[in-house]
Scaffold this motif. Structure first.
Motif, PDB file in Angstrom:
ATOM      1  N   LYS A   1       0.801  -1.223   0.000  1.00  0.00           N
ATOM      2  CA  LYS A   1       0.000   0.000   0.000  1.00  0.00           C
ATOM      3  C   LYS A   1       0.835   1.274   0.000  1.00  0.00           C
ATOM      4  O   LYS A   1       0.294   2.369   0.025  1.00  0.00           O
ATOM      5  N   LEU A   2       2.171   1.142   0.013  1.00  0.00           N
ATOM      6  CA  LEU A   2       3.022   2.326  -0.002  1.00  0.00           C
ATOM      7  C   LEU A   2       3.106   2.907  -1.411  1.00  0.00           C
ATOM      8  O   LEU A   2       3.223   2.159  -2.386  1.00  0.00           O
ATOM      9  N   THR A   3       3.052   4.221  -1.511  1.00  0.00           N
ATOM     10  CA  THR A   3       3.262   4.871  -2.793  1.00  0.00           C
ATOM     11  C   THR A   3       4.748   4.779  -3.139  1.00  0.00           C
ATOM     12  O   THR A   3       5.572   4.497  -2.257  1.00  0.00           O
TER      13      THR A   3
ATOM     14  N   GLU B   1       6.653   6.942  -0.770  1.00  0.00           N
ATOM     15  CA  GLU B   1       6.690   6.395   0.590  1.00  0.00           C
ATOM     16  C   GLU B   1       7.610   5.190   0.668  1.00  0.00           C
ATOM     17  O   GLU B   1       8.301   4.979   1.664  1.00  0.00           O
ATOM     18  N   LEU B   2       7.639   4.387  -0.417  1.00  0.00           N
ATOM     19  CA  LEU B   2       8.496   3.206  -0.444  1.00  0.00           C
ATOM     20  C   LEU B   2       9.969   3.597  -0.377  1.00  0.00           C
ATOM     21  O   LEU B   2      10.752   3.000   0.370  1.00  0.00           O
ATOM     22  N   LEU B   3      10.341   4.610  -1.155  1.00  0.00           N
ATOM     23  CA  LEU B   3      11.728   5.086  -1.127  1.00  0.00           C
ATOM     24  C   LEU B   3      12.094   5.600   0.265  1.00  0.00           C
ATOM     25  O   LEU B   3      13.188   5.320   0.782  1.00  0.00           O
ATOM     26  N   ALA B   4      11.180   6.353   0.876  1.00  0.00           N
ATOM     27  CA  ALA B   4      11.435   6.899   2.209  1.00  0.00           C
ATOM     28  C   ALA B   4      11.557   5.780   3.243  1.00  0.00           C
ATOM     29  O   ALA B   4      12.407   5.825   4.137  1.00  0.00           O
ATOM     30  N   PHE B   5      10.718   4.744   3.095  1.00  0.00           N
ATOM     31  CA  PHE B   5      10.744   3.628   4.039  1.00  0.00           C
ATOM     32  C   PHE B   5      12.025   2.826   3.900  1.00  0.00           C
ATOM     33  O   PHE B   5      12.620   2.380   4.893  1.00  0.00           O
ATOM     34  N   GLU B   6      12.490   2.640   2.678  1.00  0.00           N
ATOM     35  CA  GLU B   6      13.748   1.928   2.448  1.00  0.00           C
ATOM     36  C   GLU B   6      14.921   2.698   3.057  1.00  0.00           C
ATOM     37  O   GLU B   6      15.837   2.108   3.650  1.00  0.00           O
ATOM     38  N   GLN B   7      14.900   4.022   2.919  1.00  0.00           N
ATOM     39  CA  GLN B   7      15.966   4.838   3.511  1.00  0.00           C
ATOM     40  C   GLN B   7      15.900   4.764   5.035  1.00  0.00           C
ATOM     41  O   GLN B   7      16.942   4.725   5.711  1.00  0.00           O
ATOM     42  N   GLU B   8      14.683   4.733   5.571  1.00  0.00           N
ATOM     43  CA  GLU B   8      14.526   4.655   7.019  1.00  0.00           C
ATOM     44  C   GLU B   8      15.099   3.347   7.561  1.00  0.00           C
ATOM     45  O   GLU B   8      15.691   3.314   8.635  1.00  0.00           O
TER      46      GLU B   8
ATOM     47  N   SER C   1      -6.995   4.911   2.740  1.00  0.00           N
ATOM     48  CA  SER C   1      -6.170   3.938   3.471  1.00  0.00           C
ATOM     49  C   SER C   1      -5.529   4.561   4.706  1.00  0.00           C
ATOM     50  O   SER C   1      -5.515   3.969   5.798  1.00  0.00           O
ATOM     51  N   LYS C   2      -4.978   5.754   4.544  1.00  0.00           N
ATOM     52  CA  LYS C   2      -4.345   6.420   5.682  1.00  0.00           C
ATOM     53  C   LYS C   2      -5.382   6.785   6.744  1.00  0.00           C
ATOM     54  O   LYS C   2      -5.104   6.692   7.953  1.00  0.00           O
ATOM     55  N   ALA C   3      -6.553   7.209   6.308  1.00  0.00           N
ATOM     56  CA  ALA C   3      -7.616   7.538   7.252  1.00  0.00           C
ATOM     57  C   ALA C   3      -8.025   6.302   8.044  1.00  0.00           C
ATOM     58  O   ALA C   3      -8.256   6.370   9.260  1.00  0.00           O
ATOM     59  N   GLU C   4      -8.082   5.171   7.369  1.00  0.00           N
ATOM     60  CA  GLU C   4      -8.438   3.914   8.031  1.00  0.00           C
ATOM     61  C   GLU C   4      -7.378   3.526   9.066  1.00  0.00           C
ATOM     62  O   GLU C   4      -7.698   3.080  10.172  1.00  0.00           O
ATOM     63  N   GLU C   5      -6.104   3.695   8.700  1.00  0.00           N
ATOM     64  CA  GLU C   5      -5.015   3.407   9.633  1.00  0.00           C
ATOM     65  C   GLU C   5      -5.119   4.269  10.891  1.00  0.00           C
ATOM     66  O   GLU C   5      -5.030   3.775  12.021  1.00  0.00           O
ATOM     67  N   LEU C   6      -5.283   5.558  10.690  1.00  0.00           N
ATOM     68  CA  LEU C   6      -5.372   6.486  11.817  1.00  0.00           C
ATOM     69  C   LEU C   6      -6.560   6.152  12.712  1.00  0.00           C
ATOM     70  O   LEU C   6      -6.452   6.166  13.951  1.00  0.00           O
TER      71      LEU C   6
END
Length: 268
Positions: free
Chosen positions: A17-19, A22-29, A258-263
């Motif tokens: 579900k990552l854009t 977001e995927l690039l940012a998550f990989e860097q994290e 999706s983000k609203a559902e997560e929150l």
């Protein structure tokens, strides 16, 4: 809580579900945090080892209670507790009425209770609204201006440039002038105005702007709901935040569903 946010991101990653951004940012994290990388790897292995139904049961809930309970009843943990008790029994065998286990059992029991409470807290503590805002509160998903009228395009481009150069007051003034005179779709300009108001901490005015978007008949009306939710998150208005998130999750076609559902799952 950072660990809890990592679990949310990992779940979205495993479910695809990552854009791309977001995927690039998550990989860097993961590169910056080896412990996160280890958690993601373990989660992938668990997902591969378990059936889909088992995985859905196994994954994180808002309380983590079942995970804690399972850990506390683990054979290794029970064995560790027994060894502690054995050592305590040996250390506090009565000797000439000087030491007695009765005298020390309460501190030892208290230590076990403290350990259990610490574990429970680590698994169940939810992130604060400010921590959630740090993860979800972005005001960079600004719209692009693609219109046919060259003059209108220039005005919109000016509004965009003012916002990106952090000239928020000028951005708001120019946007308001455009909204008064223009007969074309005004949603994108209203979004820039609302974003600029947020940057200036004018949350009440921003909410009015985003509410107007949400009540419009345009295709982007649901964006107004998401931005309202972010303002409520920023101002820590939990009640209105949950109400707005429920409106967003009422339809999967709504912006940032999706983000609203997560929150909403975290808050409930």
């Amino acid at each position: 809580m950072e660990d809890f946010l990592w679990e949310l991101k990992t779940e979205r990653f495993l479910n695809g579900k990552l854009t791309p951004e977001e995927l690039l940012a998550f990989e860097q994290e993961q590169i910056n945090a080896p412990e996160l990388k280890a958690y993601v790897t373990l989660s992938q292995e668990l997902q591969q080892a378990l059936s889909e139904d088992d995985w859905l049961q196994h994954k994180n809930t808002s309380t983590h209670y079942d995970t804690v309970k399972e850990w506390y009843q683990n054979e290794d943990v029970l064995d560790f507790k027994e060894k502690i008790k054995q050592h305590a029994d040996e250390a506090f065998v009565p000797k000439k009425n000087v030491f007695t286990f009765r005298k020390y059992w309460l501190p030892i029991a208290a230590a076990f209770v403290a350990l259990f409470i610490t574990i429970i807290y680590q698994f169940t503590a939810q992130p604060t609204l400010s921590q959630l805002y740090a993860d979800y509160g972005t005001w960079n998903d600004t719209p692009s201006f693609i219109v046919q009228d060259e003059n209108t395009t220039n005005v919109k481009a000016q509004i965009e440039l003012l916002y990106k150069n952090e000239k928020y007051e000028a951005c708001i003034t120019t946007a308001e002038s455009f909204l008064v005179t223009s007969t074309t779709d005004k949603t994108n300009v209203m979004i820039y105005k609302g974003f600029a108001l947020v940057k200036l901490n004018k949350y009440s005015e921003a909410l009015t702007t985003f509410k107007a978007i949400s009540e419009s008949n345009t295709i982007d009306a649901s964006k107004g709901l998401w931005y309202m939710a972010l303002v409520y998150l920023k101002t820590e208005d939990s009640e209105n935040l949950q109400k707005t998130l429920k409106r967003i999750t009422a339809a999967k076609t709504n912006y940032q569903y999706s983000k609203a559902e997560e929150l909403l799952n975290v808050l409930e």
